[in-house]
Design a protein around this motif. Structure first.
Motif, PDB file in Angstrom:
ATOM      1  N   LYS A  50     -22.391 -16.298  28.147  1.00 32.63           N
ATOM      2  CA  LYS A  50     -22.284 -16.638  26.741  1.00 32.63           C
ATOM      3  C   LYS A  50     -21.974 -18.434  26.592  1.00 32.63           C
ATOM      4  N   ASP A  69     -22.062 -12.399  34.105  1.00 36.06           N
ATOM      5  CA  ASP A  69     -21.021 -11.475  33.221  1.00 36.06           C
ATOM      6  C   ASP A  69     -21.816 -11.677  31.954  1.00 36.06           C
ATOM      7  N   HIS A 189      -8.956 -10.266  31.065  1.00 33.84           N
ATOM      8  CA  HIS A 189      -9.486 -11.769  30.464  1.00 33.84           C
ATOM      9  C   HIS A 189      -8.359 -12.021  29.579  1.00 33.84           C
ATOM     10  N   SER A 192      -9.352 -18.483  27.035  1.00 33.05           N
ATOM     11  CA  SER A 192     -10.191 -19.455  27.564  1.00 33.05           C
ATOM     12  C   SER A 192      -9.859 -21.037  27.252  1.00 33.05           C
ATOM     13  N   GLY A 229     -11.680 -18.179  32.085  1.00 35.61           N
ATOM     14  CA  GLY A 229     -10.830 -18.840  31.305  1.00 35.61           C
ATOM     15  C   GLY A 229     -10.353 -20.408  31.876  1.00 35.61           C
ATOM     16  N   GLU A 267     -15.132 -14.556  36.230  1.00 36.47           N
ATOM     17  CA  GLU A 267     -16.098 -14.635  35.210  1.00 36.47           C
ATOM     18  C   GLU A 267     -15.944 -15.969  34.666  1.00 36.47           C
ATOM     19  N   GLY A 269     -17.104 -19.227  32.774  1.00 37.60           N
ATOM     20  CA  GLY A 269     -18.318 -19.781  32.257  1.00 37.60           C
ATOM     21  C   GLY A 269     -18.008 -21.330  31.714  1.00 37.60           C
ATOM     22  N   ARG A 270     -16.800 -21.695  30.867  1.00 34.43           N
ATOM     23  CA  ARG A 270     -16.826 -23.050  30.665  1.00 34.43           C
ATOM     24  C   ARG A 270     -16.753 -24.038  31.776  1.00 34.43           C
ATOM     25  N   ARG A 306     -17.898 -26.339  17.870  1.00 34.36           N
ATOM     26  CA  ARG A 306     -16.309 -26.252  18.371  1.00 34.36           C
ATOM     27  C   ARG A 306     -15.192 -26.953  17.659  1.00 34.36           C
ATOM     28  N   TYR A 310     -12.334 -24.621  16.261  1.00 28.61           N
ATOM     29  CA  TYR A 310     -11.326 -24.618  17.119  1.00 28.61           C
ATOM     30  C   TYR A 310     -10.395 -25.838  16.951  1.00 28.61           C
ATOM     31  N   TYR A 364     -20.507 -23.352  25.170  1.00 24.26           N
ATOM     32  CA  TYR A 364     -20.334 -22.973  23.863  1.00 24.26           C
ATOM     33  C   TYR A 364     -20.955 -24.200  22.878  1.00 24.26           C
ATOM     34  N   MET A 368     -24.068 -21.609  20.729  1.00 21.82           N
ATOM     35  CA  MET A 368     -23.534 -21.583  19.338  1.00 21.82           C
ATOM     36  C   MET A 368     -24.166 -22.031  18.138  1.00 21.82           C
TER      37      MET A 368
HETATM   38  N1  LLP Z   1     -14.957 -13.004  30.386  1.00 17.77           N
HETATM   39  C1  LLP Z   1     -14.768 -12.642  29.156  1.00 17.77           C
HETATM   40  C2  LLP Z   1     -14.335 -11.132  29.148  1.00 17.77           C
HETATM   41  C3  LLP Z   1     -14.721 -13.468  28.205  1.00 17.77           C
HETATM   42  O1  LLP Z   1     -14.618 -12.866  26.934  1.00 17.77           O
HETATM   43  C4  LLP Z   1     -15.002 -14.781  28.194  1.00 17.77           C
HETATM   44  C5  LLP Z   1     -15.027 -15.587  27.152  1.00 17.77           C
HETATM   45  C6  LLP Z   1     -15.279 -15.167  29.409  1.00 17.77           C
HETATM   46  C7  LLP Z   1     -15.199 -14.286  30.563  1.00 17.77           C
HETATM   47  C8  LLP Z   1     -15.722 -16.700  29.892  1.00 17.77           C
HETATM   48  O2  LLP Z   1     -14.432 -17.549  29.499  1.00 17.77           O
HETATM   49  P1  LLP Z   1     -14.457 -18.885  29.754  1.00 17.77           P
HETATM   50  O3  LLP Z   1     -14.419 -19.073  31.477  1.00 17.77           O
HETATM   51  O4  LLP Z   1     -15.681 -19.765  29.630  1.00 17.77           O
HETATM   52  O5  LLP Z   1     -13.359 -19.517  29.360  1.00 17.77           O
HETATM   53  N2  LLP Z   1     -16.523 -20.079  22.036  1.00 17.77           N
HETATM   54  C9  LLP Z   1     -15.124 -20.641  22.566  1.00 17.77           C
HETATM   55  C10 LLP Z   1     -14.884 -20.139  23.570  1.00 17.77           C
HETATM   56  C11 LLP Z   1     -14.768 -18.182  23.591  1.00 17.77           C
HETATM   57  C12 LLP Z   1     -14.887 -17.492  24.993  1.00 17.77           C
HETATM   58  C13 LLP Z   1     -14.942 -16.167  24.962  1.00 17.77           C
HETATM   59  N3  LLP Z   1     -14.824 -15.249  25.896  1.00 17.77           N
HETATM   60  C14 LLP Z   1     -15.162 -22.096  22.658  1.00 17.77           C
HETATM   61  O6  LLP Z   1     -15.969 -22.799  22.277  1.00 17.77           O
HETATM   62  O7  LLP Z   1     -14.066 -22.574  23.147  1.00 17.77           O
END
Ligand code: LLP
Length: 390
Positions: A50, A69, A189, A192, A229, A267, A269-270, A306, A310, A364, A368
């Motif tokens: 994502k 993921d 989770h 983030s 996260g 998982e 992402g960022r 963003r 946010y 993101y 997006m």
């Molecule tokens: N796993 C699940 C179930 C999630 O919902 C998410 C992110 C991740 C992993 C990955 O999270 P990360 O490692 O990227 O923090 N659009 C927002 C962030 C939304 C995150 C949604 N879920 C932004 O631009 O800050």
């Protein structure tokens, strides 16, 4: 050093705005992850697609051997197109549609992360129709807060995600009595852009408690998925291009009680893609109002939402000027007052035609983007394509 923006002349003939990805930074980040997880043969990282589903970015991540993921059928299709193996895909999401469940079953994904009893029942029903057995984990809402923006907090009891801890045993028993799902473990989770390791420590402790509670009932877990996260440094990305992966993985090494034979899944992402990307935009006008000077660029929140969504801050750099600094608001062309990238920031004196970079935009950002105002979606280039790193 962070993302390489030195060869600006290579940007000059490209239509702006566009995303620029530095695969050196991406590879360095992936190497840093590999260095941490290779200490454990039971740690698996699934890139949260994502954050960025650009095929050129996915190719680099695929080569590093990460799993994926997904949160939609579209994401599953995209990563299969990118060549990721289905058996490394985990699939989360509160509202999976029937066709998405069917797709996951047909492709043979690794695991469905199930978020409610009605969803469990539908997965069991669809799998039965297909004569298949779906591997499932339950996403449990751990009621652990995260020190981050309210819009990206997910692990509180009030959030829509996951199954209440109080219902955990009940849903596992339900699943164990179903023929076409196989219960394997738990998924979590908490949110983030988390920079405080204490938040992840709290999650690890909560998982330990839940695991002990289940063991006392004779329920064993094969899979523990701690979600993602981990945050990045948006303030000084050029000094800290690689996130704090050492401390992040150390939290789980030190605090999560892993039983023999269990696998631990992450998982991220960022943390993987944020710092390798920048949004490159051109200054259309500099407007002097009575109290402010506005730099009006050709990118808007349709390209990078963003800041508007946010209150996020992306470092803004003028790639064309090294004149003395002035104070500006940097805004986009969209007909909404929230189309502002930052306010009262210091930039070298800026003129029409200057190239501006918004840093830490690899996560993101492009994914997006929207076409509101009938704007064109931004294109994207890598350093390799533009030959900017060599
Ligand atoms: N796993 C699940 C179930 C999630 O919902 C998410 C992110 C991740 C992993 C990955 O999270 P990360 O490692 O990227 O923090 N659009 C927002 C962030 C939304 C995150 C949604 N879920 C932004 O631009 O800050």
């Amino acid at each position: 050093m962070g993302i390489n923006l030195n060869n600006v002349e290579r940007f000059a003939n490209l239509r702006t705005p566009f995303y620029y990805y530095d695969t050196n930074i991406l590879n360095q980040t992936l190497e840093a992850i590999a260095a941490e997880i290779q200490k454990h043969d039971n740690y698996f990282v699934h890139y949260a697609v994502k954050a960025n589903a650009n095929l050129k970015v996915l190719e680099v991540i695929r080569q590093a051997g990460l799993g994926i993921d997904c949160v939609s059928g579209g994401e599953i299709e995209q990563v299969l197109t990118a060549g990721f193996p289905a058996d490394k895909i985990v699939f989360a999401g509160v509202g999976k549609s029937d066709w998405e469940i069917e797709l996951g079953l047909d492709k043979g994904i690794f695991c469905f992360n199930v978020e409610s009893i009605p969803e469990l029942e539908i997965i069991n029903e669809i799998a039965a129709r297909k004569g298949k057995v779906a591997t499932i984990c339950f996403r449990i809402n751990p009621d652990v807060g995260a020190h981050t923006h309210a819009n990206i907090t997910t692990g509180l009891a009030e959030n829509k995600f996951g199954i209440d801890m109080a219902d955990m045993e009940k849903v596992i028993l339900l699943a164990q009595n179903m023929k076409n799902v196989q219960f394997k473990g738990l998924h979590f989770h908490i949110g983030s852009q988390i920079l405080e390791m204490d938040d992840f420590i709290a999650l690890a402790h909560r998982i330990n408690e839940l695991q002990e509670q289940l063991e006392s009932k004779g329920i064993r877990l094969e899979i523990i998925n701690v979600g993602g996260g981990l945050g990045v440094d948006y303030e000084n990305p050029q000094d800290n291009p690689i996130p704090n992966l050492k401390d992040y993985f150390a939290v789980y090494e030190q605090h999560l009680k892993v039983r023999p034979g269990q696998t631990v899944h992450f998982e991220l992402g960022r943390a993987i893609v944020a710092q390798c990307g920048a949004l490159i935009t051109k200054v259309n006008y500099v407007k002097e109002a009575s109290v402010k000077k506005f730099v009006i660029v050709d990118a808007g929140f349709t390209d990078l939402i963003r800041p508007a969504l946010y209150d996020a801050h992306h470092r803004i750099v003028n790639l064309s000027s090294n004149k003395p600094e002035e104070t500006y608001d940097v805004v986009g062309p969209i007909c909404e007052s929230s189309d502002v990238f930052d306010k009262d920031i210091r930039l070298p004196q800026t003129c029409r035609g200057d190239l501006i970079a918004l840093l830490s935009a690899g996560a993101y950002g492009e994914i997006m983007a929207s076409s509101y105002n009938c704007r064109k979606l931004p294109k994207a280039y890598t350093d390799k394509e533009l030959n900017t790193n060599g």
